[in-house]
Design a protein around this motif. Sequence first.
Motif, PDB file in Angstrom:
ATOM      1  N   PRO A 165     -25.017  80.970 -11.399  1.00  0.00           N
ATOM      2  CA  PRO A 165     -23.927  80.581 -12.295  1.00  0.00           C
ATOM      3  C   PRO A 165     -23.257  79.270 -11.898  1.00  0.00           C
ATOM      4  CG  PRO A 165     -23.814  82.925 -11.833  1.00  0.00           C
ATOM      5  CD  PRO A 165     -24.864  82.356 -10.932  1.00  0.00           C
ATOM      6  N   LEU A 166     -23.417  78.837 -10.635  1.00  0.00           N
ATOM      7  CA  LEU A 166     -22.861  77.562 -10.190  1.00  0.00           C
ATOM      8  C   LEU A 166     -23.880  76.422 -10.289  1.00  0.00           C
ATOM      9  CD1 LEU A 166     -20.678  78.480  -7.061  1.00  0.00           C
ATOM     10  CD2 LEU A 166     -19.907  77.440  -9.202  1.00  0.00           C
ATOM     11  N   GLY A 167     -24.983  76.681 -10.971  1.00  0.00           N
ATOM     12  CA  GLY A 167     -26.014  75.668 -11.103  1.00  0.00           C
ATOM     13  C   GLY A 167     -27.144  75.897 -10.117  1.00  0.00           C
ATOM     14  N   VAL A 168     -27.968  74.890  -9.941  1.00  0.00           N
ATOM     15  CA  VAL A 168     -29.097  74.969  -9.004  1.00  0.00           C
ATOM     16  C   VAL A 168     -28.608  74.577  -7.614  1.00  0.00           C
ATOM     17  CG1 VAL A 168     -31.394  74.128  -8.424  1.00  0.00           C
ATOM     18  CG2 VAL A 168     -30.751  74.440 -10.821  1.00  0.00           C
ATOM     19  N   LEU A 169     -28.776  75.502  -6.663  1.00  0.00           N
ATOM     20  CA  LEU A 169     -28.282  75.284  -5.303  1.00  0.00           C
ATOM     21  C   LEU A 169     -29.423  75.442  -4.299  1.00  0.00           C
ATOM     22  CD1 LEU A 169     -25.066  77.537  -5.479  1.00  0.00           C
ATOM     23  CD2 LEU A 169     -25.179  75.065  -5.809  1.00  0.00           C
ATOM     24  N   PRO A 170     -29.420  74.664  -3.225  1.00  0.00           N
ATOM     25  CA  PRO A 170     -30.394  74.893  -2.155  1.00  0.00           C
ATOM     26  C   PRO A 170     -30.057  76.184  -1.411  1.00  0.00           C
ATOM     27  CG  PRO A 170     -28.818  73.214  -1.499  1.00  0.00           C
ATOM     28  CD  PRO A 170     -28.523  73.516  -2.935  1.00  0.00           C
ATOM     29  N   VAL A 171     -31.086  76.890  -0.948  1.00  0.00           N
ATOM     30  CA  VAL A 171     -30.876  78.118  -0.171  1.00  0.00           C
ATOM     31  C   VAL A 171     -31.546  77.975   1.192  1.00  0.00           C
ATOM     32  CG1 VAL A 171     -30.629  79.650  -2.149  1.00  0.00           C
ATOM     33  CG2 VAL A 171     -32.894  79.206  -1.223  1.00  0.00           C
ATOM     34  N   ASP A 172     -31.169  78.858   2.118  1.00  0.00           N
ATOM     35  CA  ASP A 172     -31.669  78.774   3.492  1.00  0.00           C
ATOM     36  C   ASP A 172     -32.969  79.538   3.700  1.00  0.00           C
ATOM     37  OD1 ASP A 172     -30.726  81.345   3.273  1.00  0.00           O
ATOM     38  OD2 ASP A 172     -29.259  81.194   4.888  1.00  0.00           O
ATOM     39  N   VAL A 194     -12.789  72.387  -5.305  1.00  0.00           N
ATOM     40  CA  VAL A 194     -12.307  72.577  -6.673  1.00  0.00           C
ATOM     41  C   VAL A 194     -11.439  71.384  -7.040  1.00  0.00           C
ATOM     42  CG1 VAL A 194     -10.937  74.040  -8.217  1.00  0.00           C
ATOM     43  CG2 VAL A 194     -12.371  75.084  -6.447  1.00  0.00           C
ATOM     44  N   MET A 195     -11.798  70.716  -8.125  1.00  0.00           N
ATOM     45  CA  MET A 195     -11.039  69.548  -8.588  1.00  0.00           C
ATOM     46  C   MET A 195     -10.751  69.679 -10.075  1.00  0.00           C
ATOM     47  SD  MET A 195     -13.164  66.510  -6.663  1.00  0.00           S
ATOM     48  CE  MET A 195     -14.706  67.111  -7.356  1.00  0.00           C
ATOM     49  N   GLN A 196      -9.625  69.123 -10.475  1.00  0.00           N
ATOM     50  CA  GLN A 196      -9.292  69.142 -11.897  1.00  0.00           C
ATOM     51  C   GLN A 196     -10.373  68.387 -12.675  1.00  0.00           C
ATOM     52  OE1 GLN A 196      -5.192  68.390 -12.611  1.00  0.00           O
ATOM     53  NE2 GLN A 196      -5.290  69.620 -14.463  1.00  0.00           N
ATOM     54  N   ASP A 197     -10.795  68.979 -13.779  1.00  0.00           N
ATOM     55  CA  ASP A 197     -11.869  68.400 -14.590  1.00  0.00           C
ATOM     56  C   ASP A 197     -11.267  67.420 -15.597  1.00  0.00           C
ATOM     57  OD1 ASP A 197     -14.082  67.824 -16.074  1.00  0.00           O
ATOM     58  OD2 ASP A 197     -14.591  69.908 -16.568  1.00  0.00           O
ATOM     59  N   ASN A 198     -11.574  66.131 -15.383  1.00  0.00           N
ATOM     60  CA  ASN A 198     -11.083  65.127 -16.334  1.00  0.00           C
ATOM     61  C   ASN A 198     -12.117  64.787 -17.392  1.00  0.00           C
ATOM     62  OD1 ASN A 198     -12.936  63.533 -14.987  1.00  0.00           O
ATOM     63  ND2 ASN A 198     -11.384  62.438 -13.774  1.00  0.00           N
ATOM     64  N   GLY A 199     -13.272  65.515 -17.319  1.00  0.00           N
ATOM     65  CA  GLY A 199     -14.293  65.336 -18.342  1.00  0.00           C
ATOM     66  C   GLY A 199     -15.115  64.076 -18.227  1.00  0.00           C
ATOM     67  N   ALA A 258     -20.457  72.445 -11.264  1.00  0.00           N
ATOM     68  CA  ALA A 258     -20.259  73.355 -12.388  1.00  0.00           C
ATOM     69  C   ALA A 258     -18.812  73.277 -12.868  1.00  0.00           C
ATOM     70  CB  ALA A 258     -20.599  74.775 -11.952  1.00  0.00           C
ATOM     71  N   SER A 259     -18.602  73.671 -14.107  1.00  0.00           N
ATOM     72  CA  SER A 259     -17.242  73.663 -14.657  1.00  0.00           C
ATOM     73  C   SER A 259     -16.750  75.081 -14.839  1.00  0.00           C
ATOM     74  CB  SER A 259     -17.203  72.911 -15.986  1.00  0.00           C
ATOM     75  OG  SER A 259     -18.009  73.570 -16.945  1.00  0.00           O
ATOM     76  N   GLY A 260     -15.442  75.233 -14.803  1.00  0.00           N
ATOM     77  CA  GLY A 260     -14.840  76.541 -14.963  1.00  0.00           C
ATOM     78  C   GLY A 260     -13.385  76.420 -15.362  1.00  0.00           C
ATOM     79  N   THR A 261     -12.751  77.574 -15.521  1.00  0.00           N
ATOM     80  CA  THR A 261     -11.348  77.625 -15.930  1.00  0.00           C
ATOM     81  C   THR A 261     -10.571  78.506 -14.959  1.00  0.00           C
ATOM     82  OG1 THR A 261     -11.990  77.421 -18.248  1.00  0.00           O
ATOM     83  CG2 THR A 261      -9.769  78.219 -17.802  1.00  0.00           C
ATOM     84  N   ILE A 262      -9.400  78.033 -14.542  1.00  0.00           N
ATOM     85  CA  ILE A 262      -8.531  78.860 -13.699  1.00  0.00           C
ATOM     86  C   ILE A 262      -7.867  79.913 -14.582  1.00  0.00           C
ATOM     87  CG2 ILE A 262      -6.447  78.889 -12.292  1.00  0.00           C
ATOM     88  CD1 ILE A 262      -7.214  76.205 -11.192  1.00  0.00           C
ATOM     89  N   THR A 263      -8.162  81.188 -14.296  1.00  0.00           N
ATOM     90  CA  THR A 263      -7.576  82.265 -15.087  1.00  0.00           C
ATOM     91  C   THR A 263      -6.335  82.860 -14.427  1.00  0.00           C
ATOM     92  OG1 THR A 263      -9.038  83.898 -14.039  1.00  0.00           O
ATOM     93  CG2 THR A 263      -9.805  82.866 -16.084  1.00  0.00           C
ATOM     94  N   ASP A 264      -6.185  82.630 -13.128  1.00  0.00           N
ATOM     95  CA  ASP A 264      -5.014  83.149 -12.421  1.00  0.00           C
ATOM     96  C   ASP A 264      -4.803  82.319 -11.159  1.00  0.00           C
ATOM     97  OD1 ASP A 264      -2.848  84.894 -11.992  1.00  0.00           O
ATOM     98  OD2 ASP A 264      -4.042  86.174 -10.661  1.00  0.00           O
ATOM     99  N   ASP A 269      -6.162  75.568 -16.554  1.00  0.00           N
ATOM    100  CA  ASP A 269      -6.755  74.258 -16.265  1.00  0.00           C
ATOM    101  C   ASP A 269      -8.273  74.362 -16.152  1.00  0.00           C
ATOM    102  OD1 ASP A 269      -4.321  73.039 -16.247  1.00  0.00           O
ATOM    103  OD2 ASP A 269      -4.205  72.755 -14.075  1.00  0.00           O
ATOM    104  N   ARG A 270      -8.948  73.341 -16.658  1.00  0.00           N
ATOM    105  CA  ARG A 270     -10.390  73.219 -16.465  1.00  0.00           C
ATOM    106  C   ARG A 270     -10.632  72.534 -15.124  1.00  0.00           C
ATOM    107  NH1 ARG A 270     -14.154  75.895 -18.915  1.00  0.00           N
ATOM    108  NH2 ARG A 270     -15.585  74.104 -18.913  1.00  0.00           N
ATOM    109  N   VAL A 271     -11.618  73.042 -14.363  1.00  0.00           N
ATOM    110  CA  VAL A 271     -11.903  72.495 -13.049  1.00  0.00           C
ATOM    111  C   VAL A 271     -13.400  72.283 -12.876  1.00  0.00           C
ATOM    112  CG1 VAL A 271      -9.867  73.465 -11.902  1.00  0.00           C
ATOM    113  CG2 VAL A 271     -11.970  74.832 -12.052  1.00  0.00           C
ATOM    114  N   THR A 272     -13.730  71.399 -11.930  1.00  0.00           N
ATOM    115  CA  THR A 272     -15.118  71.184 -11.516  1.00  0.00           C
ATOM    116  C   THR A 272     -15.301  71.763 -10.122  1.00  0.00           C
ATOM    117  OG1 THR A 272     -15.302  69.169 -12.836  1.00  0.00           O
ATOM    118  CG2 THR A 272     -16.885  69.453 -11.052  1.00  0.00           C
ATOM    119  N   ILE A 273     -16.364  72.531  -9.947  1.00  0.00           N
ATOM    120  CA  ILE A 273     -16.621  73.194  -8.661  1.00  0.00           C
ATOM    121  C   ILE A 273     -17.820  72.519  -7.993  1.00  0.00           C
ATOM    122  CG2 ILE A 273     -17.177  75.363  -7.489  1.00  0.00           C
ATOM    123  CD1 ILE A 273     -15.956  75.668 -10.985  1.00  0.00           C
ATOM    124  N   GLY A 274     -17.586  71.964  -6.817  1.00  0.00           N
ATOM    125  CA  GLY A 274     -18.652  71.354  -6.043  1.00  0.00           C
ATOM    126  C   GLY A 274     -19.064  72.236  -4.882  1.00  0.00           C
TER     127      GLY A 274
END
Length: 349
Positions: free
Chosen positions: A254-261, A280-285, A292-298, A335-340
């Motif tokens: 769900p966070l995109g394609v990630l490298p694994v160990d 986590v950073m505010q998504d300025n688009g 990946a993008s997401g929304t802060i629900t709480d 708020d919409r955020v970008t997750i790195g």
Amino acid sequence: MTLLTLTSLRKQYGSVAALDGIDLSVTAGSRTAIVGPSGCGKTTLLRLVAGFDAPDGGRIVFDGRTLADSSSQVPAHKRGIGIVAQDGCLFPHLTIRQNIGFGLEAEASVKNARIAELMDMVGLDPAMLARKPDQLSGGQQQRVALARALARKPRLMLLDEPFSALDTGLRAATRKAVTDVLTAAGITTLLVTHDQGEALAFADQVAVMRAGRFAQVGSPREVYSRPVDAATAAFLGEAIVLPADIADGQAKSPLGVLPVDDVAYRGKGEIMLRPEQVTVMQDNGSDSSKGASGTITDINFCGPTSDVRIRLGSDPQGFSFRLDIPSREALAAGDRVTIGVAGAAHLFR
């Protein structure tokens, strides 16, 4: 060199298996932490090693000598093992001098010299020797308890949650002081605690206990970064566990394609990220390639950090997770955020 070996150790209380086949090797001069939730059997294990209880099965070998098995047991006072309990267990009616010297068999001059040496070793003022335990702080009492346990020069020290009754700041300082003393003296140590951070900071070897068994034994970094399952991961600290399709060292999640160990595994599975890997950073688009993008629900402000729940994507029923993030990020619910993500995710096998 191995100093302590536990083999297939078992202890039953009625229908409850407090210990169900414990195996552990402890190297001389090392520090081992046994960590687990209340009721998992860790204090029972310490009592068997100390000689306060007898095992129903298995064997305890200390420095090549069998201390206990299902048919025989060396008494606690003949094992040469020291122990410090949660509350110190100092004698309230005796002075600090009398507490430390209790059980020391020597002439008065030799005994007093040893007591002075121990007070210096644990960093306490000799002026405290005439005081009673209730005239000392909690941290000072624990240092006295350690000095008393060291008095007979044990080769193995057992610590049964000795810092849990102390305030947070005092706990860290006392733990550091105790660690320094035991390391300087070269004494092998077995610590029992329910505090994951304490276990990771204190030990060379960590044994994670669950329902009378060891779920995993390894170095602090190994058990934290490469836990055997999601339950162990969650117990040792905050963890984000994601479903994924894995192939060629990559995980579609769900966070995109990630490298694994793990480059060998192919198929569906679960991967884990630790919070320090996630930003986590505010998504300025402006740039969707940063994560990946997401929304802060709480969100709950907790001082230096804020406890947030983030839902990925735009689906109201989409995957969500919680995370502590620095409060310097002025974010709010909605708020919409970008997750790195930094580094490789851990694959549970």
